[in-house]
Design a protein around this motif. Structure first.
Motif, PDB file in Angstrom:
ATOM      1  N   GLN A 201       2.276   1.701  -6.487  1.00 43.02           N
ATOM      2  CA  GLN A 201       1.836   2.556  -5.592  1.00 43.02           C
ATOM      3  C   GLN A 201       0.466   1.942  -4.757  1.00 43.02           C
ATOM      4  OE1 GLN A 201       3.102   6.102  -4.888  1.00 43.02           O
ATOM      5  NE2 GLN A 201       4.672   4.775  -5.598  1.00 43.02           N
ATOM      6  N   LYS A 202      -0.376   1.552  -5.523  1.00 40.53           N
ATOM      7  CA  LYS A 202      -1.618   0.965  -5.008  1.00 40.53           C
ATOM      8  C   LYS A 202      -1.279  -0.242  -4.103  1.00 40.53           C
ATOM      9  CE  LYS A 202      -5.056   2.439  -8.267  1.00 40.53           C
ATOM     10  NZ  LYS A 202      -5.688   3.063  -7.483  1.00 40.53           N
ATOM     11  N   LEU A 203      -0.260  -1.211  -4.409  1.00 44.10           N
ATOM     12  CA  LEU A 203       0.014  -2.439  -3.564  1.00 44.10           C
ATOM     13  C   LEU A 203       0.635  -1.889  -2.394  1.00 44.10           C
ATOM     14  CD1 LEU A 203       1.062  -4.816  -6.572  1.00 44.10           C
ATOM     15  CD2 LEU A 203      -0.922  -5.128  -4.968  1.00 44.10           C
ATOM     16  N   GLU A 204       1.662  -0.998  -2.357  1.00 42.91           N
ATOM     17  CA  GLU A 204       2.227  -0.598  -1.250  1.00 42.91           C
ATOM     18  C   GLU A 204       1.236   0.445  -0.420  1.00 42.91           C
ATOM     19  OE1 GLU A 204       5.880   1.708  -2.105  1.00 42.91           O
ATOM     20  OE2 GLU A 204       6.501   0.052  -3.404  1.00 42.91           O
ATOM     21  N   ARG A 205       0.364   0.820  -0.825  1.00 44.66           N
ATOM     22  CA  ARG A 205      -0.670   1.384  -0.033  1.00 44.66           C
ATOM     23  C   ARG A 205      -1.321   0.273   0.482  1.00 44.66           C
ATOM     24  NH1 ARG A 205      -6.224   3.058  -0.181  1.00 44.66           N
ATOM     25  NH2 ARG A 205      -6.655   4.853   1.430  1.00 44.66           N
ATOM     26  N   ALA A 206      -1.867  -0.823  -0.109  1.00 41.46           N
ATOM     27  CA  ALA A 206      -2.537  -1.947   0.487  1.00 41.46           C
ATOM     28  C   ALA A 206      -1.552  -2.655   1.578  1.00 41.46           C
ATOM     29  CB  ALA A 206      -2.515  -2.799  -0.665  1.00 41.46           C
ATOM     30  N   ARG A 207      -0.344  -2.916   1.532  1.00 43.67           N
ATOM     31  CA  ARG A 207       0.384  -3.040   2.549  1.00 43.67           C
ATOM     32  C   ARG A 207       0.198  -2.567   3.620  1.00 43.67           C
ATOM     33  NH1 ARG A 207       6.852  -3.017   1.817  1.00 43.67           N
ATOM     34  NH2 ARG A 207       6.283  -0.793   1.453  1.00 43.67           N
ATOM     35  N   ASP A 208       0.249  -1.316   3.545  1.00 43.72           N
ATOM     36  CA  ASP A 208       0.139  -0.267   4.880  1.00 43.72           C
ATOM     37  C   ASP A 208      -1.195  -0.507   5.393  1.00 43.72           C
ATOM     38  OD1 ASP A 208       2.632   0.914   4.485  1.00 43.72           O
ATOM     39  OD2 ASP A 208       1.826   2.498   3.129  1.00 43.72           O
ATOM     40  N   LEU A 209      -2.189  -0.702   4.720  1.00 45.16           N
ATOM     41  CA  LEU A 209      -3.665  -0.864   5.077  1.00 45.16           C
ATOM     42  C   LEU A 209      -3.711  -2.293   6.070  1.00 45.16           C
ATOM     43  CD1 LEU A 209      -5.866   0.211   2.256  1.00 45.16           C
ATOM     44  CD2 LEU A 209      -5.288   1.529   4.574  1.00 45.16           C
TER      45      LEU A 209
END
Length: 250
Positions: A201-209
């Motif tokens: 979840q955190k890594l996918e949010r990081a990709r969005d950022l």
């Protein structure tokens, strides 16, 4: 399987080697199994074969596993048959898509046959425990579980503190579950442990950022709970197979 009649399994898998291997192992495990190589053939077979569980790959020609799942869950005669998805796709979004369509289990390739067997046993036990025979002999589900709501709520709780690592005991308590029960449910739904799921979840949010383009890598690492940009970069590349800079919009 021990006890009861022989369970009937419909296996839908286009890879011949995997299909034959799983069929052999199912038969050794005392399952009555029928196997086809795409969703369209599976639908045709369902008119004459009533399985206790459908195990299907996702990526297949003619009709893929998600399309098959949708057809099964919209059919009044078949909608209560548990469906377990097999796939090499590992992104949480793909899992949520399958679960939102009504999938009862999700297993990522490569997998151990024991994992598949236990998943089949668990979903059939769950189905039997929440169903009763009506006078007409039809199955009526009386206590279903909203899997998608569970995952959506979990995602919201993780997102509410993106710069921190959630505590398993505290998270389980918010769902009024024991830590072990919470872990088992999450593992059954996503194939991931709690820590693995949080990291995805955190890594996918990081990709969005990163794609947003407003923050530096150091800032994004801090915003997603990583102690350093280098550690973040290593974890990111391990998950996506590409470095964070690959996702920077040109």
């Amino acid at each position: 399987m021990r006890g009861g009649s022989m369970k009937k399994i419909l296996l839908v898998e286009d890879d011949e080697a995997i299909r034959n291997s799983v069929v052999d192992l199912f038969e050794v495990s005392n399952f009555n199994v029928k196997a086809v190589d795409n969703g369209r053939k599976a639908l045709k077979l369902l008119s004459s074969f009533a399985p206790d569980v459908i195990v299907t790959d996702i990526m297949m020609p003619e009709m893929d596993g998600v399309e098959l799942l949708s057809e099964v869950k919209q059919n009044l005669k078949w909608k209560d048959i548990p469906v377990i998805m097999l796939t090499a796709k590992v992104l949480v979004a793909d899992r949520l898509n399958a679960l939102s369509q009504g999938a009862d289990g999700y297993i990522c390739k490569p997998f151990k046959i024991e994992e598949l067997l236990y998943t089949i046993i668990n979903v059939t036990k769950l189905r039997e425990s929440v169903a009763i025979k009506t006078a007409a002999g039809q199955i009526k589900v009386i206590n279903g579980t909203n899997h998608l709501s569970f995952l959506e709520t979990l995602n919201e709780k993780i997102a509410s503190h993106p710069d921190k690592q959630p505590n398993l005991d505290e998270m389980a308590a918010t769902f009024q579950m024991s830590p072990s029960g919470f872990q088992k449910k999450l593992k059954r739904l996503t194939g991931s442990s709690f820590s693995e799921y949080v990291n995805t979840q955190k890594l996918e949010r990081a990709r969005d950022l990163i794609q947003n383009g407003q923050y530096s890598m150091k800032e994004i690492a801090a915003m997603t709970g990583y102690r350093s940009a280098s550690y973040f970069s290593t974890a990111f590349k391990s998950y996506f197979g590409k470095s964070p800079t690959y996702f920077i919009k040109k």
